[in-house]
Motif scaffolding. Sequence first.
Motif, PDB file in Angstrom:
ATOM      1  N   LEU A  37      -0.297   3.076  10.812  1.00 34.75           N
ATOM      2  CA  LEU A  37      -1.030   2.950   9.654  1.00 34.75           C
ATOM      3  C   LEU A  37      -1.680   1.685   9.492  1.00 34.75           C
ATOM      4  O   LEU A  37      -2.880   1.357   9.291  1.00 34.75           O
ATOM      5  CB  LEU A  37      -0.405   3.450   8.638  1.00 34.75           C
ATOM      6  CG  LEU A  37       0.117   5.007   8.331  1.00 34.75           C
ATOM      7  CD1 LEU A  37       0.522   5.536   7.298  1.00 34.75           C
ATOM      8  CD2 LEU A  37      -1.339   5.941   8.433  1.00 34.75           C
TER       9      LEU A  37
ATOM     10  N   GLY B 124       7.597   2.661  -8.070  1.00 29.90           N
ATOM     11  CA  GLY B 124       6.259   2.728  -8.520  1.00 29.90           C
ATOM     12  C   GLY B 124       5.051   2.449  -7.608  1.00 29.90           C
ATOM     13  O   GLY B 124       3.863   2.287  -7.641  1.00 29.90           O
ATOM     14  N   MET B 125       5.695   2.531  -5.961  1.00 26.82           N
ATOM     15  CA  MET B 125       4.750   2.459  -5.080  1.00 26.82           C
ATOM     16  C   MET B 125       4.229   3.810  -4.497  1.00 26.82           C
ATOM     17  O   MET B 125       4.901   4.750  -4.588  1.00 26.82           O
ATOM     18  CB  MET B 125       5.614   1.456  -3.744  1.00 26.82           C
ATOM     19  CG  MET B 125       5.826   0.420  -4.120  1.00 26.82           C
ATOM     20  SD  MET B 125       7.241  -0.231  -2.968  1.00 26.82           S
ATOM     21  CE  MET B 125       6.148  -0.452  -1.539  1.00 26.82           C
ATOM     22  N   PRO B 126       3.011   3.855  -4.122  1.00 33.96           N
ATOM     23  CA  PRO B 126       2.522   5.116  -3.362  1.00 33.96           C
ATOM     24  C   PRO B 126       3.776   5.315  -2.423  1.00 33.96           C
ATOM     25  O   PRO B 126       4.095   4.511  -1.492  1.00 33.96           O
ATOM     26  CB  PRO B 126       1.327   4.708  -2.728  1.00 33.96           C
ATOM     27  CG  PRO B 126       0.736   3.433  -3.431  1.00 33.96           C
ATOM     28  CD  PRO B 126       1.727   2.790  -4.056  1.00 33.96           C
ATOM     29  N   PHE B 127       3.839   6.671  -2.302  1.00 34.38           N
ATOM     30  CA  PHE B 127       5.313   7.206  -1.670  1.00 34.38           C
ATOM     31  C   PHE B 127       5.094   8.305  -0.845  1.00 34.38           C
ATOM     32  O   PHE B 127       4.827   9.538  -1.109  1.00 34.38           O
ATOM     33  CB  PHE B 127       6.229   7.422  -2.634  1.00 34.38           C
ATOM     34  CG  PHE B 127       7.486   8.121  -2.094  1.00 34.38           C
ATOM     35  CD1 PHE B 127       8.134   7.360  -0.885  1.00 34.38           C
ATOM     36  CD2 PHE B 127       8.171   9.203  -2.618  1.00 34.38           C
ATOM     37  CE1 PHE B 127       9.362   8.131  -0.440  1.00 34.38           C
ATOM     38  CE2 PHE B 127       9.244   9.619  -2.069  1.00 34.38           C
ATOM     39  CZ  PHE B 127       9.826   9.106  -0.879  1.00 34.38           C
ATOM     40  N   LEU B 128       5.466   8.219   0.837  1.00 36.47           N
ATOM     41  CA  LEU B 128       5.605   9.257   1.762  1.00 36.47           C
ATOM     42  C   LEU B 128       6.739   9.432   2.152  1.00 36.47           C
ATOM     43  O   LEU B 128       7.539   8.456   2.776  1.00 36.47           O
ATOM     44  CB  LEU B 128       4.593   8.682   2.987  1.00 36.47           C
ATOM     45  CG  LEU B 128       3.153   8.569   2.517  1.00 36.47           C
ATOM     46  CD1 LEU B 128       2.401   8.102   4.058  1.00 36.47           C
ATOM     47  CD2 LEU B 128       2.354   9.858   2.207  1.00 36.47           C
ATOM     48  N   GLY B 129       7.584  10.264   1.560  1.00 37.22           N
ATOM     49  CA  GLY B 129       8.990  10.829   1.920  1.00 37.22           C
ATOM     50  C   GLY B 129       8.950  11.234   3.150  1.00 37.22           C
ATOM     51  O   GLY B 129       8.205  12.106   3.826  1.00 37.22           O
ATOM     52  N   LEU B 130       9.761  10.748   4.110  1.00 37.15           N
ATOM     53  CA  LEU B 130       9.914  11.096   5.601  1.00 37.15           C
ATOM     54  C   LEU B 130      11.402  11.590   5.740  1.00 37.15           C
ATOM     55  O   LEU B 130      12.469  10.930   5.054  1.00 37.15           O
ATOM     56  CB  LEU B 130       9.728   9.694   6.391  1.00 37.15           C
ATOM     57  CG  LEU B 130       8.394   9.238   6.511  1.00 37.15           C
ATOM     58  CD1 LEU B 130       8.396   7.998   7.286  1.00 37.15           C
ATOM     59  CD2 LEU B 130       7.138   9.930   6.596  1.00 37.15           C
ATOM     60  N   TYR B 131      11.609  12.484   6.897  1.00 36.85           N
ATOM     61  CA  TYR B 131      12.984  12.946   6.904  1.00 36.85           C
ATOM     62  C   TYR B 131      13.028  13.024   8.563  1.00 36.85           C
ATOM     63  O   TYR B 131      12.375  14.138   8.857  1.00 36.85           O
ATOM     64  CB  TYR B 131      13.438  14.018   6.312  1.00 36.85           C
ATOM     65  CG  TYR B 131      14.819  14.220   6.544  1.00 36.85           C
ATOM     66  CD1 TYR B 131      16.114  13.598   6.161  1.00 36.85           C
ATOM     67  CD2 TYR B 131      15.332  15.378   7.422  1.00 36.85           C
ATOM     68  CE1 TYR B 131      17.065  13.935   6.621  1.00 36.85           C
ATOM     69  CE2 TYR B 131      16.526  15.764   7.800  1.00 36.85           C
ATOM     70  CZ  TYR B 131      17.530  14.677   7.560  1.00 36.85           C
ATOM     71  OH  TYR B 131      18.908  15.094   7.743  1.00 36.85           O
TER      72      TYR B 131
ATOM     73  N   ALA C  45      11.915   5.314  -5.360  1.00 34.59           N
ATOM     74  CA  ALA C  45      10.402   5.236  -5.297  1.00 34.59           C
ATOM     75  C   ALA C  45       9.834   5.542  -6.819  1.00 34.59           C
ATOM     76  O   ALA C  45       9.062   4.681  -6.989  1.00 34.59           O
ATOM     77  CB  ALA C  45       9.757   6.476  -4.464  1.00 34.59           C
TER      78      ALA C  45
ATOM     79  N   ALA D 153       5.451   5.273  12.030  1.00 37.08           N
ATOM     80  CA  ALA D 153       4.155   5.914  11.074  1.00 37.08           C
ATOM     81  C   ALA D 153       3.572   4.662  10.558  1.00 37.08           C
ATOM     82  O   ALA D 153       2.389   4.541  10.524  1.00 37.08           O
ATOM     83  CB  ALA D 153       4.664   6.964  10.113  1.00 37.08           C
TER      84      ALA D 153
ATOM     85  N   ASP E 299       0.673  -1.220   0.226  1.00 37.48           N
ATOM     86  CA  ASP E 299      -0.016   0.103  -0.039  1.00 37.48           C
ATOM     87  C   ASP E 299       0.746   1.421  -0.078  1.00 37.48           C
ATOM     88  O   ASP E 299       0.446   2.377  -0.433  1.00 37.48           O
ATOM     89  CB  ASP E 299      -1.015  -0.044   1.289  1.00 37.48           C
ATOM     90  CG  ASP E 299      -1.839  -1.190   1.011  1.00 37.48           C
ATOM     91  OD1 ASP E 299      -2.236  -1.503   0.139  1.00 37.48           O
ATOM     92  OD2 ASP E 299      -2.369  -1.799   2.192  1.00 37.48           O
TER      93      ASP E 299
ATOM     94  N   ASN F 146      13.490   9.359  -3.499  1.00 41.63           N
ATOM     95  CA  ASN F 146      12.749   9.860  -4.907  1.00 41.63           C
ATOM     96  C   ASN F 146      12.839   8.946  -5.807  1.00 41.63           C
ATOM     97  O   ASN F 146      11.955   8.469  -6.466  1.00 41.63           O
ATOM     98  CB  ASN F 146      13.004  11.232  -4.965  1.00 41.63           C
ATOM     99  CG  ASN F 146      12.727  12.190  -3.893  1.00 41.63           C
ATOM    100  OD1 ASN F 146      11.594  11.991  -2.991  1.00 41.63           O
ATOM    101  ND2 ASN F 146      13.259  13.371  -3.887  1.00 41.63           N
TER     102      ASN F 146
ATOM    103  N   GLU G 201      11.345   6.309  12.341  1.00 47.57           N
ATOM    104  CA  GLU G 201       9.995   7.383  12.164  1.00 47.57           C
ATOM    105  C   GLU G 201       9.100   6.653  11.063  1.00 47.57           C
ATOM    106  O   GLU G 201       8.053   6.395  11.181  1.00 47.57           O
ATOM    107  CB  GLU G 201      10.587   8.628  11.482  1.00 47.57           C
ATOM    108  CG  GLU G 201       9.512   9.374  11.336  1.00 47.57           C
ATOM    109  CD  GLU G 201       9.922  10.693  10.050  1.00 47.57           C
ATOM    110  OE1 GLU G 201      11.267  10.836   9.684  1.00 47.57           O
ATOM    111  OE2 GLU G 201       9.022  11.826   9.933  1.00 47.57           O
TER     112      GLU G 201
ATOM    113  N   LEU H 188      15.648  14.399   0.028  1.00 42.67           N
ATOM    114  CA  LEU H 188      15.238  12.997  -0.049  1.00 42.67           C
ATOM    115  C   LEU H 188      15.646  12.520  -1.728  1.00 42.67           C
ATOM    116  O   LEU H 188      15.186  11.548  -1.953  1.00 42.67           O
ATOM    117  CB  LEU H 188      13.944  12.440   0.297  1.00 42.67           C
ATOM    118  CG  LEU H 188      13.595  12.831   1.541  1.00 42.67           C
ATOM    119  CD1 LEU H 188      12.094  12.395   1.860  1.00 42.67           C
ATOM    120  CD2 LEU H 188      14.469  12.905   2.650  1.00 42.67           C
TER     121      LEU H 188
END
Lengths: 342, 342
Positions: free
Chosen positions: B125, B102-109, B98, B121, B80, B95, B117, B91
């Motif tokens: 979820l 090709g996956m839905p991507f939430l970049g975190l830092y 990702a 998260a 997911d 980037n 982190e 990032l």
Amino acid sequence: MPGTRMGRATVGLPRGAAVEAWSATAAQKEAEGPLGGYFDRVLSEDLMGEKTWEMAEARMSMETVRRCLEKARLQPDQVDALLGGDLINQLMVTNLAARDLGMPFLGLYNACATMAEALAAGAMLVEGGCMGRVVAAASSHFSSAERQYRAPLEMGGQRTPSSQWTVTGAGAMLLTAPDLMETKPAAYVRCVTLGRVVDLGVRDTTNMGAAMAPAAAETLQQHFTDTNRTPADYDLILTGDLGRVGLSLLHELMAERGMPLDPERTSDCGVRIFSEAQEVEAGGSGCGCSASVLCSEIMGLFAEKKLHRVALMATGALLNSISVFQGETIPSIAHLVVLEAE
Amino acid sequence: MPGTRMGRATVGLPRGAAVEAWSATAAQKEAEGPLGGYFDRVLSEDLMGEKTWEMAEARMSMETVRRCLEKARLQPDQVDALLGGDLINQLMVTNLAARDLGMPFLGLYNACATMAEALAAGAMLVEGGCMGRVVAAASSHFSSAERQYRAPLEMGGQRTPSSQWTVTGAGAMLLTAPDLMETKPAAYVRCVTLGRVVDLGVRDTTNMGAAMAPAAAETLQQHFTDTNRTPADYDLILTGDLGRVGLSLLHELMAERGMPLDPERTSDCGVRIFSEAQEVEAGGSGCGCSASVLCSEIMGLFAEKKLHRVALMATGALLNSISVFQGETIPSIAHLVVLEAE
């Protein structure tokens, strides 16, 4: 069960994350634009009395979060987490804001899609019951961004017609579990579609709209497929900062895909925030663009019951100065969150 | 109800996020250290045949995620979301990874706390039901980090005894809703304590351990307060990359707070990954340090049933080159996730 998956990339939020409060800050130039009357605070000068633009942006970000919380009569330690980011290397600005706020902090970065990313992640954390209240926040500052991504301001370089003007602004939104609300909120986050990174090979860093439009089309098509909705289901489909060039391309791409968008019900934060007379070429951009437009005009229209269902889709160009020097193309992403009055 | 809040900053996950698969990659130097036998793959050379270190790191990150998914016999489009980040400006590395995945991507830092982190998260979820499967991932590369944060490698600058060596490595972990699991997982994420930004005024960028130790102490104390647990409740309290200097300071700080840590059951990924003979001064660091140690040795020990409950607390120094030039002190953060065999 909370968090109903709807197709490949979309999560419906049946309980919803209530928008308990919001606040937006902008600078003089933004205040002289069409949305000037909607900002909670307008900076008297870009440095805010600080020694550097980065420190000024950090203060703007921090104060915007504080103002958002004040509207809900909350202290930072009554909120479960701050989710947010900015354009400066290593999230310098939001790190410093989070230091002052003292809130549990998840730093996020999806370039100018960061506000939608924060809203999407925050709303899902609230929906799932792990968080009661979160703040989603994002900021940008023309001067800190310009020197990092482009050239020294003092150089006075010429701008191309497709270039965009980084908004000096910040937005913060408090998302709250409905059972913690004492009054009826102006809106709820009801649905989230997460974007994938899309890259059709654009290399022109002065034409971000063209780089980001395919990502926007991809996420929007995915959203309609996952939800069985059409553009007509929305009062407004509001992109983040495609600008005039990117928005025009998005119309073309969606028409090609058999899902034409109604120009009357489709708009872009970067187009809305400045007038054409302000000489910002294709429009505004930056993390603070969609954040400040959402947390000013758009939430104001929800509060006035003039909007009922809006799809906010912020778009981000995931380049940096290294990737440009190394000849890479510009990867882009778009996340979509649906705000509904009920 | 999923996601039970325990005190100020801690969320218990009664359903839990199952660790369905994990993978770690490292370079030659890391493979020559004490954990060499645990890595799934060792790079034959740091550039991996790419033209730049950043592109090599992006490939390492992407391939580590793919290898993690292969172990669960999954394709990227069956997951997911990808949650992750790296140390490079904006990032860049994640980037590009990702984009390929090709996956839905939430970049975190959150600097070197990014893996914790992402796990925190991601686990919330999954716990809340909004996600069925997510991948948490982080990477770092000695050469891409050194030139960005410090000085050109070619300069051959001297290193101070408190300095740390950025790990060239990547880790990826697949977190899965228990009802999707067909076999019993080696561990579950059972609890999360989010950190706040702490800054006691350290300015020495060659002593990150000293800058990060107070953040680690703050999060650990908060965790014990929120959960009514003590250090004795853990087989292992594993910090991210405090190194020898920072780990020693953490022992001092926790003793001062009346919660002394048992040296036999407390360790640091940056201390574990290199031997003292490898001349890395105070130890390893980088997002890839805790990510690669967790996704190699630690999960290996869980699989062998030699560990039952581990608190992984990755620490991050939230500086950048601009903040250092502007004379800012080093804000730091630490997030804690509890992994349990049952």
